[in-house]
Design a protein around this motif. Sequence first.
Motif, PDB file in Angstrom:
ATOM      1  N   THR A   2       0.794  -1.227  -0.025  1.00 35.24           N
ATOM      2  CA  THR A   2       0.122   0.213   0.045  1.00 35.24           C
ATOM      3  C   THR A   2       0.695   1.580  -0.056  1.00 35.24           C
ATOM      4  O   THR A   2       0.409   2.352  -0.107  1.00 35.24           O
ATOM      5  N   TYR A   3       2.255   1.162   0.144  1.00 35.69           N
ATOM      6  CA  TYR A   3       3.092   2.462   0.259  1.00 35.69           C
ATOM      7  C   TYR A   3       2.324   3.468   1.031  1.00 35.69           C
ATOM      8  O   TYR A   3       1.985   4.459   0.961  1.00 35.69           O
ATOM      9  N   LYS A   4       2.350   2.779   2.471  1.00 38.40           N
ATOM     10  CA  LYS A   4       1.889   3.776   3.347  1.00 38.40           C
ATOM     11  C   LYS A   4       2.867   5.050   3.776  1.00 38.40           C
ATOM     12  O   LYS A   4       2.606   6.101   4.417  1.00 38.40           O
ATOM     13  N   VAL A 160       6.209   0.101   2.475  1.00 41.62           N
ATOM     14  CA  VAL A 160       7.198   1.301   2.428  1.00 41.62           C
ATOM     15  C   VAL A 160       8.198   1.313   0.906  1.00 41.62           C
ATOM     16  O   VAL A 160       8.431   0.111   0.561  1.00 41.62           O
ATOM     17  N   VAL A 161       8.385   2.452   0.391  1.00 44.78           N
ATOM     18  CA  VAL A 161       9.198   2.567  -0.709  1.00 44.78           C
ATOM     19  C   VAL A 161      10.233   3.483  -0.391  1.00 44.78           C
ATOM     20  O   VAL A 161       9.872   4.564  -0.006  1.00 44.78           O
ATOM     21  N   MET A 162      11.403   3.380  -0.864  1.00 45.04           N
ATOM     22  CA  MET A 162      12.597   4.291  -0.689  1.00 45.04           C
ATOM     23  C   MET A 162      12.691   4.734  -2.290  1.00 45.04           C
ATOM     24  O   MET A 162      12.845   4.077  -3.314  1.00 45.04           O
ATOM     25  N   ILE A 163      13.023   6.227  -1.999  1.00 45.97           N
ATOM     26  CA  ILE A 163      13.443   6.909  -3.511  1.00 45.97           C
ATOM     27  C   ILE A 163      14.765   7.408  -3.214  1.00 45.97           C
ATOM     28  O   ILE A 163      15.250   8.367  -2.295  1.00 45.97           O
ATOM     29  N   LEU A 212       4.274   7.210  -9.248  1.00 44.61           N
ATOM     30  CA  LEU A 212       4.084   7.014  -7.675  1.00 44.61           C
ATOM     31  C   LEU A 212       2.721   7.172  -7.099  1.00 44.61           C
ATOM     32  O   LEU A 212       2.118   6.258  -6.651  1.00 44.61           O
ATOM     33  N   VAL A 213       2.181   8.196  -7.533  1.00 43.00           N
ATOM     34  CA  VAL A 213       0.905   9.007  -7.261  1.00 43.00           C
ATOM     35  C   VAL A 213      -0.250   7.799  -7.789  1.00 43.00           C
ATOM     36  O   VAL A 213      -1.124   7.214  -7.074  1.00 43.00           O
ATOM     37  N   LYS A 214      -0.045   7.569  -8.756  1.00 42.70           N
ATOM     38  CA  LYS A 214      -1.126   6.475  -9.463  1.00 42.70           C
ATOM     39  C   LYS A 214      -0.856   5.070  -8.842  1.00 42.70           C
ATOM     40  O   LYS A 214      -1.885   4.359  -8.410  1.00 42.70           O
ATOM     41  N   THR A 215       0.289   4.656  -8.515  1.00 38.53           N
ATOM     42  CA  THR A 215       0.418   3.226  -7.779  1.00 38.53           C
ATOM     43  C   THR A 215       0.073   3.449  -6.468  1.00 38.53           C
ATOM     44  O   THR A 215      -0.767   2.429  -6.055  1.00 38.53           O
ATOM     45  N   ILE A 216       0.188   4.476  -5.652  1.00 40.32           N
ATOM     46  CA  ILE A 216      -0.412   4.596  -4.387  1.00 40.32           C
ATOM     47  C   ILE A 216      -1.872   4.620  -4.412  1.00 40.32           C
ATOM     48  O   ILE A 216      -2.717   4.068  -3.571  1.00 40.32           O
ATOM     49  N   SER A 217      -2.445   5.575  -5.214  1.00 38.37           N
ATOM     50  CA  SER A 217      -3.916   5.653  -5.334  1.00 38.37           C
ATOM     51  C   SER A 217      -4.627   4.199  -5.760  1.00 38.37           C
ATOM     52  O   SER A 217      -5.704   4.321  -5.227  1.00 38.37           O
ATOM     53  N   SER A 218      -3.994   3.517  -6.382  1.00 39.56           N
ATOM     54  CA  SER A 218      -4.592   2.098  -6.613  1.00 39.56           C
ATOM     55  C   SER A 218      -4.661   1.390  -5.852  1.00 39.56           C
ATOM     56  O   SER A 218      -5.430   0.287  -5.763  1.00 39.56           O
ATOM     57  N   ARG A 219      -3.830   1.638  -4.642  1.00 44.07           N
ATOM     58  CA  ARG A 219      -3.715   0.455  -3.442  1.00 44.07           C
ATOM     59  C   ARG A 219      -4.501   1.160  -2.306  1.00 44.07           C
ATOM     60  O   ARG A 219      -4.413   0.497  -1.355  1.00 44.07           O
ATOM     61  N   LEU A 220      -4.860   2.407  -2.294  1.00 44.08           N
ATOM     62  CA  LEU A 220      -5.548   2.788  -1.171  1.00 44.08           C
ATOM     63  C   LEU A 220      -6.996   2.421  -1.027  1.00 44.08           C
ATOM     64  O   LEU A 220      -7.739   1.880  -1.895  1.00 44.08           O
TER      65      LEU A 220
END
Length: 220
Positions: A2-4, A160-163, A212-220
């Motif tokens: 979910t990349y919280k 978690v994702v590290m950039i 990143l935003v699309k990936t996180i949005s799809s998992r919220l």
Amino acid sequence: MTYKMVVFDWDGTILDSTGAITRAIQGACVDAGLPDPGAEIASYVIGLGLSDALRHAAPGASEQQIAMLVDSYRRHYLSNDHELELFTGAIPLLKQLNEMGVICTVATGKSRQGLNRAMSHSDTGRYFMGSRCADECHSKPHPQMILELMEEFDTDPADVVMIGDTTHDLNMANAAGVHALSVQTGAHPPKLLNQVPHLQSFHSINELAPWLVKTISSRL
């Protein structure tokens, strides 16, 4: 997944500071009467804790010389760090992640004093809920910074994702068991970044942001 929480590196990822750091390392070595390591080596060590970076840039230097290099580096770097700018797209991305409820944090090779100074100059402290610095934890690529941030915010590795812009960042993420993304805006070129397993590499924050935003949005 979910990349919280998103863990950002600072130099070369959020702040366009690679050139200034490289020149400061080279200048410090010259001031100490040591060989100029050259831009390639001086930039490669960016992201490590300062003392560790200088040990790599000046192999064989004594601990007394390392202490001198640290002081000289700081004089060089702090002489113009207030002129450094954030990468285009950094603030809009941070604002959007904040609005989405994502925990934004920093894991950096800077000292706490250095990060506080940088955040003050750039007025970015408001966007980050937590941070870890090299004088508080083991230097990258040791996973301590990320592990402590996960514990502080009660997040699992899959969330978690590290950039970051260096292999030090990517190796730290892999050691901590979290996902990693790279941006090709800092110290390590794509040929180095691609040697370390990670999800994807982007030319810039502006290219990274929609993914990143699309990936996180799809998992919220």
